[in-house]
Design an enzyme around this catalytic site. Structure first.
Site, short mmCIF file in Angstrom:
data_model
loop_
_atom_site.label_atom_id
_atom_site.label_comp_id
_atom_site.label_asym_id
_atom_site.label_seq_id
_atom_site.Cartn_x
_atom_site.Cartn_y
_atom_site.Cartn_z
N PRO A 152 -2.05 15.99 7.91
CA PRO A 152 -1.50 15.91 9.28
C PRO A 152 -0.13 15.22 9.27
CG PRO A 152 -3.53 14.58 9.07
CD PRO A 152 -3.27 15.21 7.73
N TYR A 197 2.06 5.10 6.68
CA TYR A 197 2.72 4.48 5.51
C TYR A 197 4.21 4.34 5.77
CZ TYR A 197 5.24 4.42 1.05
OH TYR A 197 6.12 4.12 0.04
N GLU A 210 0.90 -1.15 0.00
CA GLU A 210 0.00 0.00 0.00
C GLU A 210 0.94 1.20 0.00
OE1 GLU A 210 -3.21 0.22 -0.26
OE2 GLU A 210 -3.66 -1.91 -0.18
N PRO A 238 -5.39 20.59 -5.93
CA PRO A 238 -5.35 20.84 -4.49
C PRO A 238 -3.91 20.85 -3.96
CG PRO A 238 -6.02 18.56 -4.94
CD PRO A 238 -5.75 19.20 -6.27
N VAL A 239 -3.56 21.95 -3.30
CA VAL A 239 -2.21 22.08 -2.71
C VAL A 239 -2.35 22.08 -1.20
CG1 VAL A 239 -0.12 23.48 -2.61
CG2 VAL A 239 -1.56 23.53 -4.64
N THR A 248 11.44 3.29 0.59
CA THR A 248 11.26 4.72 0.35
C THR A 248 12.15 5.57 1.28
OG1 THR A 248 9.63 6.48 0.72
CG2 THR A 248 9.26 4.46 1.91
N ASP A 249 12.40 6.80 0.87
CA ASP A 249 13.15 7.72 1.75
C ASP A 249 12.28 8.19 2.93
OD1 ASP A 249 11.42 9.35 0.31
OD2 ASP A 249 12.95 10.77 -0.34
N GLU A 250 10.96 7.92 2.85
CA GLU A 250 10.06 8.42 3.91
C GLU A 250 10.33 7.74 5.25
OE1 GLU A 250 6.06 9.21 2.66
OE2 GLU A 250 6.67 9.26 0.57
N LYS A 282 6.55 0.93 6.13
CA LYS A 282 7.70 0.63 5.26
C LYS A 282 8.96 0.48 6.11
CE LYS A 282 7.89 0.39 1.32
NZ LYS A 282 7.68 -0.76 0.40
N ASN A 316 6.55 21.81 -3.81
CA ASN A 316 5.33 21.34 -4.49
C ASN A 316 4.73 22.41 -5.39
OD1 ASN A 316 5.59 18.97 -3.08
ND2 ASN A 316 4.12 19.53 -1.48
P1 NAD Z 1 1.42 1.26 -6.40
O1 NAD Z 1 0.46 1.58 -5.31
O2 NAD Z 1 1.27 1.92 -7.74
O3 NAD Z 1 1.42 -0.33 -6.68
C1 NAD Z 1 1.41 -1.27 -5.66
C2 NAD Z 1 1.12 -2.64 -6.27
O4 NAD Z 1 1.13 -3.62 -5.24
C3 NAD Z 1 -0.28 -2.72 -6.93
O5 NAD Z 1 -0.18 -3.39 -8.17
C4 NAD Z 1 -1.09 -3.55 -5.94
O6 NAD Z 1 -2.13 -4.31 -6.54
C5 NAD Z 1 -0.01 -4.45 -5.35
N1 NAD Z 1 -0.36 -4.94 -4.01
C6 NAD Z 1 -0.83 -4.21 -2.96
N2 NAD Z 1 -1.07 -5.00 -1.89
C7 NAD Z 1 -0.70 -6.27 -2.28
C8 NAD Z 1 -0.71 -7.52 -1.64
N3 NAD Z 1 -1.13 -7.65 -0.37
N4 NAD Z 1 -0.27 -8.61 -2.31
C9 NAD Z 1 0.14 -8.49 -3.60
N5 NAD Z 1 0.16 -7.34 -4.27
C10 NAD Z 1 -0.26 -6.23 -3.62
O7 NAD Z 1 2.85 1.53 -5.77
P2 NAD Z 1 4.18 2.08 -6.47
O8 NAD Z 1 4.16 3.56 -6.44
O9 NAD Z 1 4.44 1.34 -7.73
O10 NAD Z 1 5.25 1.62 -5.37
C11 NAD Z 1 5.89 0.35 -5.46
C12 NAD Z 1 6.86 0.20 -4.31
O11 NAD Z 1 7.80 1.26 -4.33
C13 NAD Z 1 6.19 0.28 -2.93
O12 NAD Z 1 6.80 -0.66 -2.08
C14 NAD Z 1 6.48 1.70 -2.45
O13 NAD Z 1 6.54 1.75 -1.04
C15 NAD Z 1 7.84 1.93 -3.09
N6 NAD Z 1 8.17 3.33 -3.38
C16 NAD Z 1 7.31 4.11 -4.10
C17 NAD Z 1 7.66 5.43 -4.42
C18 NAD Z 1 6.74 6.30 -5.23
O14 NAD Z 1 7.02 7.50 -5.35
N7 NAD Z 1 5.69 5.79 -5.83
C19 NAD Z 1 8.89 5.93 -3.97
C20 NAD Z 1 9.75 5.10 -3.25
C21 NAD Z 1 9.39 3.80 -2.97
P1 TYD Z 2 2.63 12.49 -2.73
O1 TYD Z 2 2.67 12.46 -4.21
O2 TYD Z 2 1.40 11.97 -2.03
O3 TYD Z 2 3.94 11.78 -2.20
P2 TYD Z 2 4.57 11.73 -0.70
O4 TYD Z 2 3.54 12.13 0.28
O5 TYD Z 2 4.89 10.28 -0.62
O6 TYD Z 2 5.76 12.61 -0.74
O7 TYD Z 2 2.80 14.00 -2.26
C1 TYD Z 2 3.93 14.75 -2.65
C2 TYD Z 2 3.83 16.10 -2.00
O8 TYD Z 2 2.70 16.80 -2.56
C3 TYD Z 2 3.59 16.04 -0.50
O9 TYD Z 2 4.26 17.14 0.11
C4 TYD Z 2 2.10 16.22 -0.37
C5 TYD Z 2 1.76 17.15 -1.52
N1 TYD Z 2 0.41 16.99 -2.11
C6 TYD Z 2 -0.42 18.11 -2.26
O10 TYD Z 2 -0.04 19.26 -1.93
N2 TYD Z 2 -1.65 17.92 -2.80
C7 TYD Z 2 -2.12 16.70 -3.17
O11 TYD Z 2 -3.29 16.59 -3.64
C8 TYD Z 2 -1.26 15.56 -3.02
C9 TYD Z 2 -1.71 14.18 -3.42
C10 TYD Z 2 0.01 15.77 -2.49
#
Ligand code: NAD
Ligand code: TYD
Length: 336
Positions: free
Chosen positions: A274, A150, A82, A205-206, A123-125, A154, A249
């Site tokens: 939050p 989240y 997730e 939305p910001v 993730t870096d989070e 992670k 942003n």
């Molecule tokens: P995403 O939400 O687009 O995709 C997640 C995928 O995992 C989906 O296909 C979903 O169906 C599948 N999934 C969820 N729960 C599952 C379960 N219980 N069993 C099997 N499959 C399941 O996510 P993303 O943005 O592609 O991120 C992928 C990975 O990279 C994640 O682990 C996320 O934490 C990490 N990540 C994402 C970002 C980003 O900016 N998107 C940055 C750094 C790390």
């Molecule tokens: P997001 O793409 O949700 O990534 P993350 O929270 O993992 O960094 O959000 C990126 C930045 O943008 C974060 O500071 C939250 C902000 N944001 C908004 O201002 N408006 C939005 O509708 C969303 C989704 C994010």
């Protein structure tokens, strides 16, 4: 080589499968995905019938299904998660179930199957937040201090992965990456939401003052980094990935408005998230020096390519913004 990709129907996973099969056509990929709201097999329809690609619908918390899928696998790449901070604030439970318990189930199965590598995508989070005033960046040495459900889930999964290496000798690697953007990103994250809202004529939305800073990485550069870590990374090690493109942003949104030729009146300031992390920034010296990784795309050129992709793939994202998404959107962005 046989690779089990979990979460391969999501944003980064599907980009990675395309990346890998193009560059390593002799390998076999098994994509194991639950197909949650974020999983979408349309992302992979061009390779659905390829002889070296198999899709298995399954949940990483389901030990029996995972055990079947992992049989004969050399390498696991765990993307399944997730992934959206705002959803984790609305409801943390699925984040703990998938990101923590699911990772533990996968780790047990990987040990039993004696895989040669378990690579965990993170993730870096997990490192928490930096202040706007400091020059500090996250690195492999930064202590974990996650702030959102989240990020905490992670962080827990990273700790489990590391513990399975230390305790049981599982050959693991971990990458902690900054925010990704690019094709096939579900339209709930800042960049994908901004582009698609504007293409629909809706406001953007910001949160809060809009002065939150992220280091945006084009998804293809992330895939290249994972490829290098799988081939040359040291077992037991963590690699931080980012491109020093730290940007507020509001500046990201203004750039997208400019590309789409839309006025700044499309910006709508809304209530802040939050526990909102003020700034993320990554020091990726280790992966650059040790593995020779280098991003190929600047933020600006990748942003133009991404806007073009969403412009050219309306039917892909328009249907994702209907039904459950509308309910989520109302809940998330309701006037409070
Ligand atoms: P995403 O939400 O687009 O995709 C997640 C995928 O995992 C989906 O296909 C979903 O169906 C599948 N999934 C969820 N729960 C599952 C379960 N219980 N069993 C099997 N499959 C399941 O996510 P993303 O943005 O592609 O991120 C992928 C990975 O990279 C994640 O682990 C996320 O934490 C990490 N990540 C994402 C970002 C980003 O900016 N998107 C940055 C750094 C790390
Ligand atoms: P997001 O793409 O949700 O990534 P993350 O929270 O993992 O960094 O959000 C990126 C930045 O943008 C974060 O500071 C939250 C902000 N944001 C908004 O201002 N408006 C939005 O509708 C969303 C989704 C994010």
């Amino acid at each position: 080589m046989k690779i089990l990709v979990t979460g391969g129907a999501g944003f980064i996973g599907s980009n990675f499968i395309h990346w890998w099969l193009t560059r390593h056509p002799q390998d076999q990929i098994i994509n194991f995905d639950k197909l949650t709201y974020a999983g979408n097999l349309e992302n992979l329809k061009d390779i659905a019938t390829s002889p070296n690609y198999i899709f298995v619908k399954g949940d990483i918390t389901d030990g029996r299904k995972v055990k079947e899928a992992i049989d004969g696998i050399d390498v696991v790449v765990n993307f399944a998660a997730e992934s959206h901070v705002d959803r984790s604030i609305l409801d943390p439970a699925p984040f703990i179930t998938t990101n923590v318990v699911g990772t533990q189930v996968l780790l047990d199965a990987a040990l039993d199957a004696q895989v040669k590598r378990f690579h965990h995508i993170s993730t870096d989070e997990v490192f928490g937040a930096l202040t706007l005033e400091s020059k500090e960046k996250f690195s492999e040495q930064t202590p974990y201090r996650p702030n959102s459900p989240y990020a905490a889930s992670k962080a827990a999964s990273d700790h489990l992965v590391r513990a399975y290496h230390k305790t049981y000798g599982l050959p693991i690697t971990i990458t902690n990456c900054s925010n990704n953007f690019g094709p096939y990103q579900y339209p709930e994250k800042l960049i994908s939401l901004t582009i698609t809202n504007l293409l629909e004529g809706k406001k953007v939305p910001v949160y809060g003052d809009g002065l939150y800073v992220r280091d945006w990485l084009y998804v293809e550069d992330h895939c290249a980094a994972i490829d290098l870590v799988l081939q040359k990374g040291q077992v037991g090690e963590t690699y931080c990935i980012g491109i020093d493109s730290d940007i507020e942003n509001i500046e990201v949104i203004k750039k997208i408005l400019k590309i789409l030729n839309k006025p700044e009146s499309m910006i709508e300031y809304v209530k802040d998230r939050p526990g909102h992390d003020r700034r993320y920034a990554i020091d990726s010296t280790k992966i650059k020096k040790e593995l020779g990784w280098k991003p190929q795309y600047s933020f600006d050129e990748a942003l133009v390519a991404t806007v073009d992709w969403y412009r050219g793939h309306r039917s892909w994202w328009q249907k994702l913004k209907k039904g459950d998404f509308e309910k989520y959107y109302q809940e998330q962005y309701k006037k409070r």
